[in-house]
Design an enzyme around this catalytic site. Structure first.
Site, PDB file in Angstrom:
ATOM      1  N   LYS A   1      15.184  11.854 128.343  1.00 25.71           N
ATOM      2  CA  LYS A   1      13.852  12.391 128.673  1.00 25.71           C
ATOM      3  C   LYS A   1      13.251  11.632 129.846  1.00 25.71           C
ATOM      4  O   LYS A   1      12.740  12.238 130.800  1.00 25.71           O
ATOM      5  CB  LYS A   1      12.929  12.293 127.445  1.00 25.71           C
ATOM      6  CG  LYS A   1      13.318  13.249 126.323  1.00 25.71           C
ATOM      7  CD  LYS A   1      12.613  12.935 125.014  1.00 25.71           C
ATOM      8  CE  LYS A   1      13.127  13.830 123.895  1.00 25.71           C
ATOM      9  NZ  LYS A   1      12.605  13.482 122.564  1.00 25.71           N
TER      10      LYS A   1
ATOM     11  N   GLN B   1       8.746   8.913 119.948  1.00 25.30           N
ATOM     12  CA  GLN B   1      10.042   9.377 119.452  1.00 25.30           C
ATOM     13  C   GLN B   1      10.142   9.166 117.939  1.00 25.30           C
ATOM     14  O   GLN B   1       9.870   8.077 117.432  1.00 25.30           O
ATOM     15  CB  GLN B   1      11.171   8.620 120.176  1.00 25.30           C
ATOM     16  CG  GLN B   1      12.564   9.066 119.812  1.00 25.30           C
ATOM     17  CD  GLN B   1      12.874  10.500 120.246  1.00 25.30           C
ATOM     18  OE1 GLN B   1      12.568  10.909 121.347  1.00 25.30           O
ATOM     19  NE2 GLN B   1      13.496  11.261 119.351  1.00 25.30           N
TER      20      GLN B   1
ATOM     21  N   ASP C   1       4.603  16.898 122.817  1.00 27.58           N
ATOM     22  CA  ASP C   1       5.551  17.322 121.782  1.00 27.58           C
ATOM     23  C   ASP C   1       4.994  18.510 120.996  1.00 27.58           C
ATOM     24  O   ASP C   1       5.728  19.153 120.237  1.00 27.58           O
ATOM     25  CB  ASP C   1       5.819  16.161 120.810  1.00 27.58           C
ATOM     26  CG  ASP C   1       7.194  15.551 121.028  1.00 27.58           C
ATOM     27  OD1 ASP C   1       8.063  16.230 121.611  1.00 27.58           O
ATOM     28  OD2 ASP C   1       7.392  14.397 120.600  1.00 27.58           O
TER      29      ASP C   1
END
Ligand code: NDP
Length: 279
Positions: A50, A94, A117
């Site tokens: 990412k 994460q 997200d």
């Protein structure tokens, strides 16, 4: 094999390249902060991919790696600092987080407008109300893959297998938005083979090696395999019995090279969108 392969790598490349002019039109480069807690090897790979993609697109990219013993309070303080940082448009924490840290409390602390997200309850609510919002990246990527088939999605029978907050449930909302008739299956679903057998679109997000059998697939169905599992020999595979399903499906995603790359592409798209909104 009769199915066309849905090439997620190629579509992800196109999707991210299409972001360049939007990034170029902004007064300042979009900023993405990626927070990794602990030393889970799979998470480290996801975070690296990412951050790398963000850097390739010329974004301001900040990767923050914290030890596994980081407390919830320390993590919340970090999120507060990133929320207050004007150069940062997107914050990604994460998952999974270490034991002892309340995942929901941490994710809820991220400002909804920086929640690239799409996990914040505010964004979840907006998604179900069909209001503009940051949408979870994996299901958003699945919709882009479905669009790529050129098949008219309206009125299609879709089944989503798996009901997590990050994949299955938002997937249902997005398919409903495309005017599909959606069934949500999970571990208590009875006669899953028959449920799958009726579907024009199958999205598997379970996390069990090849549990969706090729023989269940309705001839001509579109099969999207979100699963990312490791076989005993260490090889990556999905939730769908690929070769047998490809004999029956019209379109199918490979694992790897299907949904995975699209997840990262949609994260980049969300970060650009968040930055546009904030600027
Ligand atoms: P979760 O473990 O959170 O959810 C799994 C879901 O599958 C649950 O709803 C569970 O049902 C259901 N399930 C488990 N066993 C069965 C069964 N035998 N029959 C029917 N349903 C079953 O997983 P995630 O949603 O986080 O991830 C799913 C998969 O997708 C994983 O392989 C993960 O690695 C992958 N993934 C891939 C991404 C990508 O970018 N490619 C991104 C995110 C995830 P119940 O609720 O009843 O327990």
């Amino acid at each position: 094999m009769s199915a066309h392969i849905l090439d997620g790598k190629a579509l992800a490349r196109e999707t991210t390249e299409a972001l360049r002019p939007r990034i170029g039109a902004l007064r300042r480069a979009p900023g993405l902060a990626v927070v990794l807690v602990g030393d889970d090897p799979a998470s480290a790979v996801y975070v690296r991919n990412k951050s790398q993609r963000a850097a390739e697109l010329g974004m301001v990219q900040r990767q923050i790696t914290l030890p596994a013993h980081t407390s919830e309070a320390e993590l919340l303080t970090l999120v507060d600092a990133l929320n207050a940082d004007d150069a940062i448009d997107g914050i990604l924490v994460q998952l999974p987080l270490p034991k002892g840290v309340d995942k929901d409390r941490v994710l809820d602390r991220v400002l909804p407008e920086k929640d690239v997200d799409g996990f914040h309850p505010i964004n979840t609510g907006k998604l179900w109300q069909r209001r503009a919002a940051l949408v979870p990246c994996t299901p958003a990527g699945v919709i882009e893959l479905l669009r790529r088939t050129g098949v008219d999605l309206r009125g299609k029978d879709a089944v989503v297998i798996g009901r997590s907050n990050i994949v299955g449930k938002p997937m249902v909302a997005l398919l409903e938005r495309e005017d599909c008739t959606v069934t949500l299956a999970h571990s208590r679903t009875r006669n899953l083979d028959q449920v799958v057998g009726r579907a024009d679109i199958v999205v598997a997000a379970v996390g069990v090696v090849e549990m969706v059998k090729g023989a269940w697939i309705k001839p001509g169905a579109i099969v999207i395999d979100v699963g990312m599992n490791r076989r005993a020999d260490g090889k990556l595979c999905g939730d769908v019995e690929y070769a047998a399903a490809a004999e029956r499906a019209s379109w199918i995603t490979p694992v790897p090279g299907g949904v995975g790359p699209m997840t990262i592409a949609m994260l980049m798209a969300n970060t650009v969108f968040a930055s546009e909104q904030r600027q």
